[in-house]
Design a protein around this motif. Structure first.
Motif, PDB file in Angstrom:
ATOM      1  N   ASN A  62      66.998 -32.481  45.615  1.00 29.09           N
ATOM      2  CA  ASN A  62      67.297 -33.954  45.440  1.00 29.09           C
ATOM      3  C   ASN A  62      68.436 -34.469  46.451  1.00 29.09           C
ATOM      4  OD1 ASN A  62      66.112 -33.985  42.782  1.00 29.09           O
ATOM      5  ND2 ASN A  62      67.712 -32.808  42.175  1.00 29.09           N
ATOM      6  N   LEU A  63      68.281 -35.534  47.296  1.00 29.06           N
ATOM      7  CA  LEU A  63      69.174 -36.218  48.010  1.00 29.06           C
ATOM      8  C   LEU A  63      69.978 -37.381  47.495  1.00 29.06           C
ATOM      9  CD1 LEU A  63      69.956 -36.291  51.121  1.00 29.06           C
ATOM     10  CD2 LEU A  63      68.362 -38.077  51.550  1.00 29.06           C
ATOM     11  N   SER A  64      71.362 -37.049  47.554  1.00 30.98           N
ATOM     12  CA  SER A  64      72.082 -38.213  46.808  1.00 30.98           C
ATOM     13  C   SER A  64      73.137 -38.856  47.951  1.00 30.98           C
ATOM     14  CB  SER A  64      72.756 -37.586  45.686  1.00 30.98           C
ATOM     15  OG  SER A  64      73.749 -36.786  46.141  1.00 30.98           O
ATOM     16  N   GLN A  65      73.741 -39.900  47.628  1.00 30.85           N
ATOM     17  CA  GLN A  65      74.723 -40.505  48.522  1.00 30.85           C
ATOM     18  C   GLN A  65      75.955 -39.999  48.496  1.00 30.85           C
ATOM     19  OE1 GLN A  65      73.324 -42.198  51.030  1.00 30.85           O
ATOM     20  NE2 GLN A  65      71.310 -42.021  50.464  1.00 30.85           N
ATOM     21  N   ASN A  67      74.541 -38.755  51.701  1.00 33.58           N
ATOM     22  CA  ASN A  67      73.976 -37.725  52.519  1.00 33.58           C
ATOM     23  C   ASN A  67      74.224 -36.327  51.951  1.00 33.58           C
ATOM     24  OD1 ASN A  67      73.217 -39.914  54.183  1.00 33.58           O
ATOM     25  ND2 ASN A  67      74.849 -39.584  55.464  1.00 33.58           N
ATOM     26  N   LEU A  69      72.725 -33.106  49.976  1.00 32.32           N
ATOM     27  CA  LEU A  69      71.360 -32.675  49.304  1.00 32.32           C
ATOM     28  C   LEU A  69      71.353 -31.319  48.447  1.00 32.32           C
ATOM     29  CD1 LEU A  69      68.189 -32.433  49.590  1.00 32.32           C
ATOM     30  CD2 LEU A  69      68.636 -30.918  51.474  1.00 32.32           C
ATOM     31  N   THR A  70      70.922 -31.149  47.362  1.00 34.53           N
ATOM     32  CA  THR A  70      70.889 -30.192  46.304  1.00 34.53           C
ATOM     33  C   THR A  70      69.575 -29.641  46.241  1.00 34.53           C
ATOM     34  OG1 THR A  70      72.813 -31.011  44.954  1.00 34.53           O
ATOM     35  CG2 THR A  70      71.349 -29.563  43.904  1.00 34.53           C
ATOM     36  N   GLN A 131      74.818 -29.552  46.925  1.00 36.27           N
ATOM     37  CA  GLN A 131      75.603 -30.888  47.645  1.00 36.27           C
ATOM     38  C   GLN A 131      75.909 -30.647  49.077  1.00 36.27           C
ATOM     39  OE1 GLN A 131      78.567 -32.902  45.424  1.00 36.27           O
ATOM     40  NE2 GLN A 131      76.598 -33.806  43.971  1.00 36.27           N
ATOM     41  N   GLY A 143      64.835 -38.908  53.544  1.00 37.58           N
ATOM     42  CA  GLY A 143      64.860 -39.886  52.501  1.00 37.58           C
ATOM     43  C   GLY A 143      63.529 -40.742  52.794  1.00 37.58           C
ATOM     44  N   GLN A 146      60.902 -37.976  51.253  1.00 31.80           N
ATOM     45  CA  GLN A 146      60.950 -37.989  49.911  1.00 31.80           C
ATOM     46  C   GLN A 146      60.308 -39.225  49.317  1.00 31.80           C
ATOM     47  OE1 GLN A 146      65.062 -36.800  48.845  1.00 31.80           O
ATOM     48  NE2 GLN A 146      64.026 -35.342  47.443  1.00 31.80           N
TER      49      GLN A 146
END
Length: 211
Positions: A62-65, A67, A69-70, A131, A143, A146
């Motif tokens: 999962n990529l969250s803002q 930048n 990444l988990t 993260q 992104g 994905q």
């Protein structure tokens, strides 16, 4: 003009000459040993081990803002000693995942292993990162991948290798293994669901092996 002879300094006896002869004998012995090892090595013609990435189970990616990444993967990677007369010691091995040359998981230690002639070894480490900051240009590419449901990771294995010929152990070489993991989440038939939001992808990808 004067000529200096080994062992004649100080005008005393033959002590210096004896030392020179002993030194020459030691050097000669070392040269013979090295030549023997070299000839044995040439005759046996050692081959690099073969590594294959068999599967990758994706628990999280999962990529969250901004930048971050988990990710969490379980991989199965196999190694085969292709030599008929040489054993291989694997020391200090560790595995991790990377994306576009950026490490995205922590390194997971693999147990030290001795591999006999024509023998196989299999490891199934868990790779994860919570993260992890991703470089902005990599985050944009990831992104996009994905969104398409298809992305490619590199599974890396690094460590030390020693070769065993008879009772003799040779060298301490740095091993670099790189395996491409093509994950197609867009195709439901590409993987097998083994739990909630957990998919196992069978790959059977041959890896590059360098020292």
């Amino acid at each position: 003009m004067t000529t200096k002879e080994c062992g004649n300094h100080g005008g005393g006896g033959g002590g210096g000459g004896t030392a020179c002869r002993i030194c020459g004998a030691i050097i000669g012995f070392i040269i013979i040993v090295l030549m023997t090892i070299f000839l044995v090595w040439i005759i046996l013609q050692p081959k690099n081990p073969e590594f294959i990435l068999q599967d990758t189970t994706v628990y999280a990616f999962n990529l969250s803002q901004p930048n971050l990444l988990t990710s969490k993967f379980q991989i199965t990677i196999a190694s085969r000693n292709r030599n008929s007369n040489i054993g291989i010691y694997y020391d200090h091995l560790h595995a991790y995942a990377s994306y576009r040359n950026q490490q995205i998981t922590l390194a997971s230690d693999l147990p030290p292993t001795y591999q006999r002639h024509k023998e196989d070894s299999v490891w199934s480490p868990l790779l994860y990162g919570n993260q992890v900051p991703i470089a902005p240009f990599n985050a944009v590419a990831l992104g996009d991948e994905q969104n398409s449901g298809v992305f490619t990771l590199t599974i890396c294995v690094d460590g030390q290798v020693r070769w065993k010929v008879g009772t003799l152990t040779i060298g301490n070489y740095h091993l670099h293994v790189r395996c491409q993991a093509f994950i197609n989440q867009a195709d439901k038939a590409a993987g097998v669901h083994v739990g909630e939001n957990t998919v196992k992808y069978t790959l059977i990808n041959k890896c590059s092996v360098n020292f």
